[in-house]
Design a protein around this motif. Structure first.
Motif: not given
Length: 461
Positions: A185, A208, A213, A246
């Motif tokens: 990410s 994300v 996340r 995450d």
């Protein structure tokens, strides 16, 4: 060489060398047992040049003068990362046991790169690595090595991942892609991009959610688009700026579905798995092919140590074992050499201070100390919500609290931060989010108190 110098002068057991050891250990004892750790602050190159130049001479200045120069000039020009008010970046808060044993590691002159030369040290380090692997839900047979820090840990894991992908292609009779890719990410640690640059591979960022996340669906879209060019997917177990975890289980499932190496970068946050209430946030770590966590962060070890753990250490051996005639006696043995598991050969036994502290105190005090950081972050976040002049940027998930002082510019934050350090109150530097300057508390030390943090907030009025 001067007329009075002899080759053994620095190594012999003499009145001079005994005095040197005593002087150094006396300072180490004082520093380790400070009731009030000094925060200190940097000096300008000009000031240091004026106060500390001239220490390197033909005949030396002597240990007493050298340690006095360090204690009174050089050390105060370095910030103490173990100060309870050091709340920037990710602090360090080594236990007294770990600090003391770090001296032993240096005094023991142990080479930690091979089983042949450092079997006892390697065994002790492996005890810690196996305990961590069990806490993370990784299978029996997992193992790894302590390396310098998260950057080297991530690089070593990704080198292993690419080597494994190349071997699979070779076994299947497939050609390698023109460019290898790693997926993460935009919130991933900067060391992922650094590792990619060293390896000459490309980074592809997956989207994300609104909370920052990474999820499996966005990873799957990238994997579907780029196919076999992707050799690794990286999930983050606690981002540095916000402490975001995450959706590791979802990301791991996507990586496994596509047959791609799954790495979890938990340098800062993965230690929170030692707290029972935090374990659900890290569900899916057990799917990882490799993970890292930095003991010099939230596991209370001195700099520098990163625990790198592989699901199948044999894959790391294939990727990292160095070949040379003088190394033939070390390679091909049933016991793993730590130097064969990462980007390194010469290696300090840097996992021993953590081993000693764990052996001394047991694991339960570690769980309590980590829980303190999580609980304190939640408590100070509630306090911030109650203050009209402050607002949270995001609710804390781990022990990082990000907030803003309403109406302030970056110049205001910088001036306030400098004043706070000048007064030796705390070290809090501004960060940024989406282009906006913000403040953050990174809470690691069990000695950081609610009263200390509210006192800092009071200076923002």
């Amino acid at each position: 060489m001067t007329a009075t110098s002899v080759p053994t002068q620095m190594h012999a057991i003499s009145t001079e060398t005994r005095s040197t050891v005593d002087d150094v250990l006396d300072y180490a004892r004082r520093r380790a047992l400070y009731e009030d750790v000094p925060l200190d602050k940097p000096m300008t190159p000009r000031d240091l040049s004026r106060l500390a130049s001239g220490s390197i001479t033909a005949d030396g200045i002597g240990a007493r003068r050298a340690i006095a120069l360090f204690e009174n000039v050089l050390a105060p020009a370095c910030l103490s990362t173990d100060h309870p008010g050091y709340l920037s970046f990710i602090p360090s808060a080594p236990t007294k046991a770990a600090l003391a044993f770090d001296v032993v590691v240096s005094a023991s002159a142990i080479y930690g790169g091979s089983w042949m030369e450092g079997a006892g040290a390697v065994f002790a380090e492996n005890e810690v690595l196996h305990w961590l692997a069990g806490e993370f839900g990784m299978p029996q047979g997992s193992g790894g090595v302590f390396v310098q820090g998260g950057t080297i840990g991530n690089l070593s894991a990704l080198v292993t991942a690419r080597d494994a992908a190349r071997r699979r292609n070779r076994d299947a009779g497939r050609a390698d892609p023109g460019r290898w890719l790693v997926v993460c990410s935009a919130e991933a640690h900067s060391s992922i991009a650094s590792a990619a640059a060293v390896m000459d591979v490309d980074v592809v960022t997956a989207d994300v959610d609104a909370d920052g996340r990474l999820h499996g669906a966005s990873v799957s879209r990238v994997l579907d688009e780029h196919g076999d060019a992707v050799f690794a997917v990286v999930a983050t177990g606690g981002t540095t700026n916000f402490g975001i975890v995450d959706d590791i289980a979802d990301v791991g499932a996507a990586a496994k579905e596509h047959g791609v190496w799954f790495h979890v970068d938990g340098a800062y946050g993965l230690a929170a798995m030692l707290v029972e209430s935090m374990r659900p946030a890290f569900a899916g770590v057990e799917l990882a092919d490799s993970v890292i966590v930095d003991p010099h962060k939230w596991l209370f070890a001195p700099f520098d140590a990163c625990a790198l753990i592989y699901r199948e250490p044999s894959l790391a051996l294939s990727a990292h074992t160095q070949q040379a005639e003088y190394l033939d006696t070390l390679t091909g043995k049933p016991d793993w050499n730590p130097s064969d598991l990462a980007v390194q050969l010469t290696r300090r036994a840097r996992g021993l201070p953590l081993w000693f502290s764990l052996a001394t105190h047991g694991t339960e005090p570690y769980r309590a100390a980590i829980a303190h950081g999580v609980d304190l972050a939640a408590r100070i976040a509630d306090e911030i919500r109650e203050r009209d002049e402050l607002s949270l940027v995001r609710d804390p998930q781990l022990s990082v609290v990000v907030f803003r002082r309403e109406g302030w510019t970056l110049a205001d934050y910088d001036a306030w931060s400098s004043r706070l350090l000048e007064e030796q109150h705390a070290f809090v530097v501004p960060s940024s989010h989406a282009g906006e300057p913000v403040l953050r508390f990174a809470i690691v030390s069990p000695l950081t108190t609610f009263e200390l943090l509210t006192g800092i907030l009071d200076t923002l009025r």
